[in-house]
Enzyme design. Structure first.
Site, PDB file in Angstrom:
ATOM      1  CD  GLU A  54     -19.547   0.643  15.394  1.00  0.00           C
ATOM      2  OE1 GLU A  54     -19.181   0.751  16.579  1.00  0.00           O
ATOM      3  OE2 GLU A  54     -19.072   1.315  14.463  1.00  0.00           O
ATOM      4  CE  LYS A  56     -18.549   3.453  11.091  1.00  0.00           C
ATOM      5  NZ  LYS A  56     -17.091   3.222  11.181  1.00  0.00           N
ATOM      6  CE  LYS A 116     -17.762   2.905  19.338  1.00  0.00           C
ATOM      7  NZ  LYS A 116     -17.334   3.660  18.215  1.00  0.00           N
ATOM      8  CD  GLU A 165     -13.301   5.931  20.805  1.00  0.00           C
ATOM      9  OE1 GLU A 165     -14.174   5.083  20.585  1.00  0.00           O
ATOM     10  OE2 GLU A 165     -13.238   7.010  20.185  1.00  0.00           O
ATOM     11  CG  ASN A 186     -11.208   5.058  17.346  1.00  0.00           C
ATOM     12  OD1 ASN A 186     -10.799   4.652  16.254  1.00  0.00           O
ATOM     13  ND2 ASN A 186     -12.443   5.426  17.544  1.00  0.00           N
ATOM     14  CD  GLU A 216     -12.916   1.798  20.668  1.00  0.00           C
ATOM     15  OE1 GLU A 216     -13.012   1.729  21.889  1.00  0.00           O
ATOM     16  OE2 GLU A 216     -13.239   2.823  20.023  1.00  0.00           O
ATOM     17  CB  SER A 217     -11.402   2.359  14.120  1.00  0.00           C
ATOM     18  OG  SER A 217     -12.420   2.947  14.892  1.00  0.00           O
TER      19      SER A 217
HETATM   20  O1  LIG Z   1     -16.112   6.002  11.748  1.00  0.00           O
HETATM   21  C1  LIG Z   1     -15.928   7.229  11.674  1.00  0.00           C
HETATM   22  O2  LIG Z   1     -15.772   7.824  10.591  1.00  0.00           O
HETATM   23  C2  LIG Z   1     -15.904   8.074  12.907  1.00  0.00           C
HETATM   24  C3  LIG Z   1     -15.671   9.433  12.791  1.00  0.00           C
HETATM   25  C4  LIG Z   1     -15.694  10.234  13.918  1.00  0.00           C
HETATM   26  C5  LIG Z   1     -15.910   9.698  15.163  1.00  0.00           C
HETATM   27  C6  LIG Z   1     -16.124   8.338  15.294  1.00  0.00           C
HETATM   28  C7  LIG Z   1     -16.129   7.528  14.184  1.00  0.00           C
HETATM   29  N1  LIG Z   1     -16.375   6.181  14.270  1.00  0.00           N
HETATM   30  C8  LIG Z   1     -16.838   5.525  15.448  1.00  0.00           C
HETATM   31  C9  LIG Z   1     -16.099   4.283  15.685  1.00  0.00           C
HETATM   32  O3  LIG Z   1     -15.445   4.216  16.692  1.00  0.00           O
HETATM   33  C10 LIG Z   1     -16.159   3.184  14.679  1.00  0.00           C
HETATM   34  O4  LIG Z   1     -17.431   3.131  14.129  1.00  0.00           O
HETATM   35  C11 LIG Z   1     -15.821   1.795  15.233  1.00  0.00           C
HETATM   36  O5  LIG Z   1     -14.614   1.786  15.916  1.00  0.00           O
HETATM   37  C12 LIG Z   1     -15.740   0.776  14.077  1.00  0.00           C
HETATM   38  O6  LIG Z   1     -14.807   1.214  13.119  1.00  0.00           O
HETATM   39  P1  LIG Z   1     -14.656   0.517  11.687  1.00  0.00           P
HETATM   40  O7  LIG Z   1     -14.452  -0.951  11.914  1.00  0.00           O
HETATM   41  O8  LIG Z   1     -13.474   1.161  11.065  1.00  0.00           O
HETATM   42  O9  LIG Z   1     -15.931   0.777  10.958  1.00  0.00           O
END
Ligand SMILES: O=C(O)c1ccccc1NCC(=O)[C@H](O)[C@H](O)COP(=O)(O)O
Length: 261
Positions: A54, A56, A116, A165, A186, A216-217
């Site tokens: 991603e 970001k 996204k 998601e 997520n 995800e995340s």
């Molecule tokens: O990332 C956040 O803080 C967030 C808060 C509210 C809604 C969505 C959010 N993130 C979007 C995503 O899904 C993430 O950017 C993506 O899954 C990647 O996550 P990471 O690897 O933890 O940066």
């Protein structure tokens, strides 16, 4: 009001304003709207690593991750690393992204690109295609069952893949339908922003095998992926872990090298 409620309230205003400025016909006659899309779901099925990297800059949970990153350079770095696809956050207010980031990524790589975004209108799906997306994200927490059906069928009619998601069992139950390609779990709790891979693990058994499963995340190590693969996950969406470094592409190369070892 949780963070998603706030984002969606702002998004409704943003989309209404855009609709009044840029007619759909302008998007439908753009060059990128005619482009043949690349399937992320197919790329994930064929991959042994399954990384979706991603772009970001910042997020509600992290004020600053990489404010000055160049999207074209990062995209090329990710492609060079051998990722399956790239996710581009296009929300301005909460993530510091933009629809122009999507176009710049499209101009730089052939990779499947995920828009996204917090999609609440078909207008944004047309906009996604016209700016070079191959995939759209639909978030079950902000959509009704009927909206998920209408939006996913509409995206499929434009040749786009759909990643749906979910955060919990209730969202998953209302969402399962044939017009989805990928089901993403997520791991981030949007009330506390805590991340736990247990969310992906516990929901995995409820996702039918005909969907590509994406976690995800909060994925910050190769070990996390090794933990998730036995639960049937074929896709792993990683943002901050790459973007917090000076060279996200190089970090992705190292990560994928370790994953293959
Ligand atoms: O990332 C956040 O803080 C967030 C808060 C509210 C809604 C969505 C959010 N993130 C979007 C995503 O899904 C993430 O950017 C993506 O899954 C990647 O996550 P990471 O690897 O933890 O940066």
């Amino acid at each position: 009001m949780n963070i998603l409620d706030k984002i969606v309230a702002d998004k409704r205003k943003e989309v209404e304003l855009k609709k009044s400025i840029i007619p759909v016909s302008q998007y439908e006659t753009s060059v990128l709207f005619e482009r043949e899309t690349n399937s992320l779901a197919q790329a994930l099925k064929l991959s042994d690593t399954g990384i979706i990297a991603e772009f970001k800059r910042r997020s509600p949970s992290k004020e600053s991750i990489n404010q000055n990153a160049n999207v074209g350079q990062v995209a090329k770095g990710y492609e060079n690393a051998g990722v399956c696809g790239m996710s581009v956050l296009t929300d301005i207010k909460y993530f510091g992204g933009s629809i122009e980031d999507l176009v710049l990524a499209r101009a730089s790589v052939k990779l499947p690109l995920l828009r996204k975004e917090f999609i609440i209108s078909e207008y944004q799906i047309i906009e996604a295609k016209a700016h070079g997306a191959d995939v759209i994200l639909l978030i079950a927490a902000i959509l009704t069952k009927q909206e998920i059906k209408t939006f996913s069928e509409f995206a499929k009619s434009l040749g786009l893949d759909v990643l749906l998601e979910v955060h919990n069992e209730a969202e998953l139950h209302k969402s399962i339908m044939p017009s989805l390609d990928m089901l993403g779990v997520n791991n981030r709790n949007l009330k506390t922003f805590e991340v736990s891979l247990d969310t992906s693990k516990s929901l995995s058994k409820l996702i039918p095998d005909d969907f590509v499963k994406v976690s995800e995340s909060g994925i910050s190590s190769v070990d996390a992926i090794k933990e998730l693969k036995p639960f049937g996950y074929q896709g792993f969406l990683i943002g901050e872990n790459f973007m917090k470094t000076d060279n996200p592409g190089k970090s992705a190369i190292e990560f994928i090298k370790n994953l293959k070892n």
